[in-house]
Design an enzyme around this catalytic site. Structure first.
Site, PDB file in Angstrom:
ATOM      1  N   TYR A 108      -1.778  -1.328  10.942  1.00 50.48           N
ATOM      2  CA  TYR A 108      -1.823  -1.488   9.237  1.00 50.48           C
ATOM      3  C   TYR A 108      -0.518  -0.874   8.658  1.00 50.48           C
ATOM      4  CZ  TYR A 108      -3.907  -1.269   4.604  1.00 50.48           C
ATOM      5  OH  TYR A 108      -3.810  -1.295   3.280  1.00 50.48           O
ATOM      6  N   SER A 132       0.822  -1.288   0.104  1.00 49.58           N
ATOM      7  CA  SER A 132       0.079   0.012   0.109  1.00 49.58           C
ATOM      8  C   SER A 132       0.928   1.182  -0.021  1.00 49.58           C
ATOM      9  CB  SER A 132      -0.817  -0.093   1.127  1.00 49.58           C
ATOM     10  OG  SER A 132      -1.460   1.227   1.325  1.00 49.58           O
TER      11      SER A 132
END
Length: 278
Positions: free
Chosen positions: A150, A137
């Protein structure tokens, strides 16, 4: 002979789009996801529309030892492509978030992906051929208050992928890590009810386009793939600002995730959207 690709998170989002690209190139497919009904539907569709042989494995990859269970289920199949795409996020202050969800996320993003890669990798090296695509990401490039674990797990995946890509030079095996920004998938709904109320439609990436970009990068053996000019700029932002400054910016953005400011530029909107959505 047809080559074989293994795709995790294949029932939806980027995993699904990457699976379609592999099917188009006539790979035999092993589709892995927690959603068995969707996998069965996809299997039926592909058997009617492609030349690919399709095996499905319905399992929760966030569970301990799931990588070994999957590898055993492959029954000595020669894997030519491994796509690690399964993942989810947890939103909120670290002191307040649910540890059960977070530990499952960490196990999926770190332990399962690392172990499955290790199990598949040796066969690729022995055959002097193989491609691995890890989906990380844009969050991998900076700390992320309010989604601390995360962001940290995606940073691990980026670092891990770059390191083993270097180790595998001249082996015939390549590793690519795809780091997309905001993409129109079900990710936001999975993160939490609090964050799913803040969706912004500004410059939302199409999952087909993101998957195509990552797939092309994998075929070329590119190591780090960041789709989108603006996302490339944001990925490099920590090079121009201090880590303390970038962390403070992310914190302010996350804390404002229930309300989008109206007096911001398009670039500022994109920064806000990226940090709220990745």
């Amino acid at each position: 002979m047809q080559q074989t690709a293994v795709i995790t998170g294949a029932a939806s989002g980027l995993g699904y789009e990457l699976m379609l690209l592999l099917a188009k190139d006539n790979y035999n497919l092993v589709l892995i996801d927690i959603d068995e009904e969707k996998l069965k539907t996809i299997q039926t569709q592909l058997q009617n529309t492609s030349n690919s042989k399709v095996k499905i494995i319905a399992t929760d990859l966030s569970k301990s030892n799931s990588a070994a269970s999957v590898f055993n289920a492959l029954e000595n199949t020669s894997i030519d492509v491994l796509v690690n795409c399964a993942g989810f996020g947890v939103f909120g202050s670290f002191a307040d978030t649910d540890w059960e969800k977070e530990s499952a996320m960490l196990n999926l993003h770190i332990i399962t992906i690392t172990h499955l890669t290790k199990l598949v990798l040796q066969g690729m090296i022995d055959r002097d051929h193989g491609k691995i695509l890890n989906v990380s990401s844009l969050a991998a490039f900076q700390p992320g208050p309010m989604m601390a674990l995360y962001y940290a797990s995606k940073s691990y995946l980026l670092s891990f992928s770059e390191a083993i890509a270097n180790e595998l030079k001249d082996t015939g095996v390549s590793v690519t890590v795809l780091c997309p920004g905001p993409t129109k998938t079900c990710f936001q709904e999975v993160v939490s009810s609090s964050s799913s109320n803040n969706k912004i439609s500004f410059n939302m990436a199409c999952p087909k386009a993101v998957a195509a970009y990552g797939y092309k990068a994998m075929l070329k053996g590119k190591v780090v793939a960041v789709p989108g000019v603006l996302n490339k700029l944001l990925a490099n932002l920590p090079r121009f600002l201090s880590r303390n400054r970038t962390t403070s910016i992310v914190r302010k953005i996350q804390e404002k995730n229930r309300k989008e400011p109206s007096n911001v530029t398009d670039l500022e909107k994109e920064v806000i959207f990226v940090e709220k959505s990745i």
